[in-house]
Structure formats: C-alpha cells, structure tokens
Design a protein around this motif. Structure first.
Motif, PDB file in Angstrom:
ATOM      1  N   ASP A  58      19.603   1.713  55.401  1.00  0.00           N
ATOM      2  CA  ASP A  58      18.186   1.980  55.122  1.00  0.00           C
ATOM      3  C   ASP A  58      17.843   1.444  53.719  1.00  0.00           C
ATOM      4  N   SER A  59      16.586   1.605  53.291  1.00  0.00           N
ATOM      5  CA  SER A  59      16.189   1.119  51.961  1.00  0.00           C
ATOM      6  C   SER A  59      15.063   1.995  51.398  1.00  0.00           C
ATOM      7  N   VAL A  60      14.704   1.732  50.139  1.00  0.00           N
ATOM      8  CA  VAL A  60      13.646   2.507  49.473  1.00  0.00           C
ATOM      9  C   VAL A  60      12.262   2.067  49.965  1.00  0.00           C
ATOM     10  N   GLU A  61      12.171   0.849  50.421  1.00  0.00           N
ATOM     11  CA  GLU A  61      10.869   0.292  50.817  1.00  0.00           C
ATOM     12  C   GLU A  61      10.158   1.194  51.844  1.00  0.00           C
ATOM     13  N   GLY A  62       8.888   1.500  51.548  1.00  0.00           N
ATOM     14  CA  GLY A  62       8.076   2.290  52.481  1.00  0.00           C
ATOM     15  C   GLY A  62       8.316   3.793  52.410  1.00  0.00           C
ATOM     16  N   LYS A  63       9.250   4.237  51.565  1.00  0.00           N
ATOM     17  CA  LYS A  63       9.547   5.673  51.493  1.00  0.00           C
ATOM     18  C   LYS A  63       8.552   6.396  50.571  1.00  0.00           C
ATOM     19  N   THR A  64       8.196   7.625  50.947  1.00  0.00           N
ATOM     20  CA  THR A  64       7.401   8.466  50.048  1.00  0.00           C
ATOM     21  C   THR A  64       8.360   9.274  49.181  1.00  0.00           C
ATOM     22  N   ALA A  65       8.014   9.392  47.891  1.00  0.00           N
ATOM     23  CA  ALA A  65       8.923  10.063  46.947  1.00  0.00           C
ATOM     24  C   ALA A  65       8.207  11.182  46.215  1.00  0.00           C
ATOM     25  N   VAL A  66       8.886  12.331  46.134  1.00  0.00           N
ATOM     26  CA  VAL A  66       8.406  13.431  45.300  1.00  0.00           C
ATOM     27  C   VAL A  66       9.307  13.482  44.064  1.00  0.00           C
ATOM     28  N   ILE A  67       8.687  13.413  42.886  1.00  0.00           N
ATOM     29  CA  ILE A  67       9.449  13.390  41.631  1.00  0.00           C
ATOM     30  C   ILE A  67       8.946  14.523  40.747  1.00  0.00           C
ATOM     31  N   SER A  68       9.867  15.228  40.075  1.00  0.00           N
ATOM     32  CA  SER A  68       9.454  16.236  39.084  1.00  0.00           C
ATOM     33  C   SER A  68       9.677  15.688  37.686  1.00  0.00           C
ATOM     34  N   GLY A  69       8.961  16.290  36.706  1.00  0.00           N
ATOM     35  CA  GLY A  69       9.029  15.820  35.336  1.00  0.00           C
ATOM     36  C   GLY A  69       8.008  14.711  35.108  1.00  0.00           C
ATOM     37  N   SER A  70       7.776  14.412  33.843  1.00  0.00           N
ATOM     38  CA  SER A  70       6.898  13.287  33.507  1.00  0.00           C
ATOM     39  C   SER A  70       7.335  12.709  32.162  1.00  0.00           C
ATOM     40  N   GLY A  71       8.616  12.906  31.868  1.00  0.00           N
ATOM     41  CA  GLY A  71       9.173  12.375  30.630  1.00  0.00           C
ATOM     42  C   GLY A  71       9.838  11.038  30.874  1.00  0.00           C
TER      43      GLY A  71
ATOM     44  N   VAL B 108       5.084   6.911  45.222  1.00  0.00           N
ATOM     45  CA  VAL B 108       5.352   8.144  44.471  1.00  0.00           C
ATOM     46  C   VAL B 108       4.166   9.096  44.632  1.00  0.00           C
ATOM     47  N   LEU B 109       4.442  10.321  45.087  1.00  0.00           N
ATOM     48  CA  LEU B 109       3.357  11.262  45.371  1.00  0.00           C
ATOM     49  C   LEU B 109       3.131  12.282  44.264  1.00  0.00           C
ATOM     50  N   THR B 110       4.165  12.634  43.523  1.00  0.00           N
ATOM     51  CA  THR B 110       4.020  13.706  42.528  1.00  0.00           C
ATOM     52  C   THR B 110       4.751  13.386  41.226  1.00  0.00           C
ATOM     53  N   LEU B 111       4.287  14.030  40.153  1.00  0.00           N
ATOM     54  CA  LEU B 111       5.023  14.140  38.887  1.00  0.00           C
ATOM     55  C   LEU B 111       4.653  15.517  38.338  1.00  0.00           C
ATOM     56  N   SER B 112       5.383  16.010  37.332  1.00  0.00           N
ATOM     57  CA  SER B 112       5.097  17.377  36.873  1.00  0.00           C
ATOM     58  C   SER B 112       5.422  17.533  35.392  1.00  0.00           C
TER      59      SER B 112
ATOM     60  N   CYS C 191      13.659  15.304  38.178  1.00  0.00           N
ATOM     61  CA  CYS C 191      13.898  14.595  36.904  1.00  0.00           C
ATOM     62  C   CYS C 191      13.393  15.381  35.703  1.00  0.00           C
ATOM     63  N   ALA C 192      13.293  16.739  35.816  1.00  0.00           N
ATOM     64  CA  ALA C 192      12.771  17.517  34.689  1.00  0.00           C
ATOM     65  C   ALA C 192      13.890  18.263  33.964  1.00  0.00           C
ATOM     66  N   THR C 193      14.488  19.275  34.631  1.00  0.00           N
ATOM     67  CA  THR C 193      15.417  20.129  33.892  1.00  0.00           C
ATOM     68  C   THR C 193      16.372  20.848  34.839  1.00  0.00           C
TER      69      THR C 193
ATOM     70  N   GLY D 219       2.964  22.607  35.580  1.00  0.00           N
ATOM     71  CA  GLY D 219       2.644  22.433  37.000  1.00  0.00           C
ATOM     72  C   GLY D 219       2.840  20.993  37.433  1.00  0.00           C
ATOM     73  N   PHE D 220       2.361  20.671  38.655  1.00  0.00           N
ATOM     74  CA  PHE D 220       2.556  19.293  39.141  1.00  0.00           C
ATOM     75  C   PHE D 220       1.255  18.680  39.628  1.00  0.00           C
ATOM     76  N   ILE D 221       1.214  17.344  39.598  1.00  0.00           N
ATOM     77  CA  ILE D 221       0.076  16.630  40.169  1.00  0.00           C
ATOM     78  C   ILE D 221       0.520  15.999  41.486  1.00  0.00           C
TER      79      ILE D 221
END
Ligand code: NDP
Length: 453
Positions: free
Chosen positions: A230-243, A260-264, A325-327, A268-270
């Motif tokens: 498989d590959s990353v192409e076309g995948k939806t990603a949820v990510i935490s942190g914004s550093g 990428v759908l989220t960062l935080s 990717c936050a803590t 809180g998160f967007i």
C-alpha cells in the motif's frame, strides 16, 4: 561469575516500581519494553547473568539543579532543571531538552530510557539521555527566555561535551532556545564544539534537522504501508500537535499525496474536512512559530474548519492513518478503539510514548500497523547524529545527501523492526517488539563486552 536466578517479569516490574516511587511514566516505559525483552532473553543466559535489563533501567546518573532567573518585572524566579544520562554503551549520551510545566524527573527518566533504544535503532553511535525543566516558555518575552536559557546552561555546561553528552531540542526548545544555550556554553567554556544539535545553519547546524522527525515518521509509515503493498497516496490522516514534529509530518503527508484532516495544541484540535494543504501548513508554522499563537485561530482564517476546545483530542475523526505528534499519553485505550472502529489502518508515532499501555494493546490486538515512537520518530536524532559528524569534520553536507541519508536510515530502522518483529503466528509485523528487541540487543551486546561497569 555465579549465574543469577531468572527473575520473572512481574517481579522485575514490581522491583522497578519499588525503586522509582512516584515515577509512573518511567515505570510505564520500562514495562512496555520489558514485556518484549523478557521473551527474547528467555533462553539467553548471559543477558540474565549480567543483569543487562536491570542495568539499562537504572540511569547512569541523574543531575538535578536549581535554575534562578529574573523576569521582566524584576522578580526572582526559581525553576528546577535536570539532565538524565541513561546509558552510553554505544556512544556519547544524546537526547533533547524539554521546557514544559509537566516536566518531572519521571518524565525525563522515561524519555532517556526510550532514547537509549531509539538511538541504537538508528545504527549511529549515540547513547541515550534527556534533560529539561518545568519552566514554561509560553507567554514569556524573548529576554526572559534568554535569561532562563543562560541560567540553565550555567549549570548544565559542566555535565555535557561533544564526546560526553550532546543535548538537542524537544517540546518548548526550538532554534531560539538552542541559540541562547549554545551562546552561553561558548561563553563559559571558550570552546566552539558540536555540544548541542539543532543549531542554526549559521553556527554549525545541519540542513533538514528541523524537518527530520516529522518527515521521518511519515517515511516510517510509508515503509510499513509499502511492506503490505500500500502507500500514503490518497490516505486521510489525523495528526495531533502543531509544533515542529506535527507540522513537518503534515507537510510530508501532503507531499506524498495524502490529506491531513486535523492538527491540535493543548487547548483543542482543528478539523478541516477540505484538508490542511501546504499553504495552510505554512500559515500554522508562522502562527505557532514566530507569532506564538494558538491553533484555535485557524478557524478564523480558513472557513469550513471547526475548532474543538477544552483540550479535546482528534482521535474521533475517521481516518486511514493517525500520527500522534504532541506529547506522551495523549491517546488512551478507548481512543485507540475508536480509531480502529473507524477503519484506521496504521499509526506512526511522531511523539514519544503518545499511546498509553491500554492503547498499545488495542492496536496490537486489532493487528493494525503500529509504529512506536522509538522507531518512527528516530529521524530527528538520526539527523542530529549527522550534525555531530559534520561538526567533528568541520564540514556541511548538501541537502540532497542528507535527505537520502534520512530515507536510508528510516528504511534501515524499518528493516531492523521487521527482523525482530515478525511472528510465526501472524502475518502482521509487531513493530513494538521489533523496535524493543533490535534496540536492546545492540546496547546489551556492547554492555556485555565491557563486563560489569
Ligand atoms: P513542540 O514544542 O514544537 O510542539 C509540541 C506540540 O504538542 C504543541 O502543539 C503543543 O501544544 C502540544 N502539546 C504539548 N504538550 C501537550 C499536552 N500536554 N497536551 C496536548 N498537547 C500538548 O514540540 P515537538 O514538536 O518538538 O515535540 C512533539 C513530540 O515529539 C514530543 O513528544 C517530543 O518528545 C517528540 N519528539 C520530538 C523530536 C524533535 O526533533 N523535535 C524528536 C523526537 C521526538 P501547545 O502549543 O499548546 O503547548
């Protein structure tokens, strides 16, 4: 030497608990590693005889010190600083410095312990350490941060050195803080050496060090997916942190054709269903970097996005892949279950120990692709290792060469995890086991060579 009795896992963990009262993060990290190591060393007498795991789980030394500084109103402030030197069997101690109010001796001992395995996995000659302070840089002026960093280094300098212990950045410690600390080190010692990594390019820093951790976590994800066709192409990603780690992980996901759908942040998160593209990531870098703003401001700038406050975490948003990717301990068992139920196929940890023990068990049981931080986020320290090599040789390597090194190092870590993480009873690689055993074996074999020291 008399052969010692085999201690069982339960008794070992009970002993770690007893010797480290009030240090839950450290005990958690040791327990997570010990579960795999006990199985691995069951038939390997010399690791038992030489008490290798017990010795790795006891830091070589922990320095704790007072850090006094003066705020802009002339008040004297007192903080506590630490450096934990966990193990230097395969190279000088190496690991970041964290400035955050949640920093305790337990947190730094867990991070230094994890760092020992992570650094071994990179294939580079680096031991494990970590340091920091409960100082909170948020809301402080540049001058206050400078005075704090100088005071911190006034004690730390006597414990570090290019061939002894080489700190770097971590949460709350970026280019600005490294600059202030390096300046103070140079002033006190009158030496210009590669004693810190993550330095500015003008004074001995390496290209791609800033991007390396986030990019590396995505390269590791890419390797895991490739391994199952498989590959990353076309995948939806949820990510935490914004550093640093989160924004660069987001950037690489976008470059590889993911969404990428989220960062935080800690408030809180967007959630942006249209995707957080490169232009939006650049805006966030500016917001969280120079402007030192909050992620909630994103929704004023980009319509269609929502902000979820009160410290809400993004794991309820359906996705193909997740990158915490936050803590530490930001993803628990219930949240792991939601991710799995929503169809998440792979998790790659940019942060250190972001998934708690319950969450790890959920991912393992669901047999999804799950990369622990000590493997997935090793790209940062790997490029720090390359910065040390460049400093020693007094040269700077080209960006293209460094990018290739990072790709190769992440592929090498993936290979080592596959070697020790493949199980007869399952088609899915146990990356936690692979990372723990591969990291342990290298450090343990060096320790055996030294005898009892
Ligand atoms: P930064 O300080 O750049 O960013 C940290 C991010 O995490 C911020 O968005 C911060 O939000 C958020 N955060 C911090 N504490 C909490 C908390 N208690 N709850 C929720 N959110 C929180 O740090 P980095 O990006 O450098 O580090 C992130 C993680 O990656 C850490 O676990 C670190 O140890 C790990 N790591 C970093 C490496 C590096 O090269 N920088 C290398 C390897 C691992 P806020 O702005 O509200 O504080």
């Amino acid at each position: 030497m008399a052969s010692s009795d085999h201690v069982d896992l339960e008794r070992f963990i009970a002993g770690v608990n007893r010797r480290n009262p009030g240090q839950p993060e450290f005990v958690q990290a040791v327990q997570e590693v010990a579960e795999d190591i006990f199985e691995f060393i069951a038939d390997k007498e010399q690791y038992h005889e030489y008490q290798i795991l017990r010795r790795i789980a006891e830091p070589d030394r922990v320095m704790s010190f007072r850090v006094c500084w003066e705020d802009d109103r002339g008040n004297i402030r007192v903080q506590r600083g630490w450096r934990v030197q966990n193990n230097n069997a395969i190279g000088p101690y190496k690991g970041g410095i964290r400035f955050h109010p949640s920093v305790t001796e337990s947190v730094l001992k867990f991070l230094a312990f994890e760092q020992t395995f992570k650094n071994a996995l990179t294939g580079l000659p680096m031991g494990g350490g970590k340091g920091g302070s409960n100082f909170n840089p948020r809301g402080k002026s540049d001058h206050e941060v400078m005075r704090f960093c100088q005071s911190f280094m006034t004690e730390l300098y006597r414990h570090i050195g290019a061939d002894i212990d080489v700190p770097a950045g971590d949460i709350g410690v970026g280019g600005r803080e490294i600059g202030y600390m390096f300046g103070q080190y140079k002033r006190i010692t009158n030496q210009f050496t590669g004693v810190l990594t993550g330095k500015g390019l003008e004074y001995g820093g390496s290209l791609i060090r800033t991007e390396a951790t986030g990019y590396g976590a995505v390269y590791f994800l890419q390797n895991m997916l490739k391994n199952v066709g498989d590959s990353v192409e076309g995948k939806t990603a949820v990510i935490s942190g914004s550093g640093n780690v989160a924004t660069h992980a987001a950037e690489k996901i976008v470059q590889l054709g993911g969404k990428v759908l989220t960062l935080s942040d800690s408030e809180g998160f967007i959630h942006d269903p249209d995707g957080i593209d490169q232009a939006k990531i650049d805006w966030i870098k500016e917001l969280k970097g120079r402007r030192r703003g909050r992620i909630s401001e994103y929704v004023k700038e980009f319509k269609g996005a929502s902000f979820h406050g009160d410290g809400a975490r993004p794991w309820g948003v359906a996705c193909d892949v997740a990158l915490p990717c936050a803590t530490q301990n930001e993803l628990n068992g219930a949240e792991a279950q939601i991710l799995v139920s929503n169809g998440c196929k792979a998790v790659s940890e940019g942060a250190n120990m972001p998934t708690d023990l319950d969450g790890v068990h959920v991912f393992k049981q669901a047999q999804i692709l799950y990369a622990p931080g000590k493997a997935a986020n090793a790209g940062g320290v790997a490029v720090s290792g390359l910065e040390m090599s460049q400093n020693s040789a007094r040269i700077s390597w080209k960006e293209a060469d460094l990018q290739q090194h990072l790709l190769d190092i992440m592929a090498g870590i993936h290979e080592r995890c596959v070697e020790y993480g493949a199980r007869k009873d399952s088609k899915v690689i146990d990356y936690v086991r692979g990372a723990n055993i591969a990291g342990f074996k290298k450090v343990a074999d060096a320790m055996l060579a030294y005898g009892v020291v």
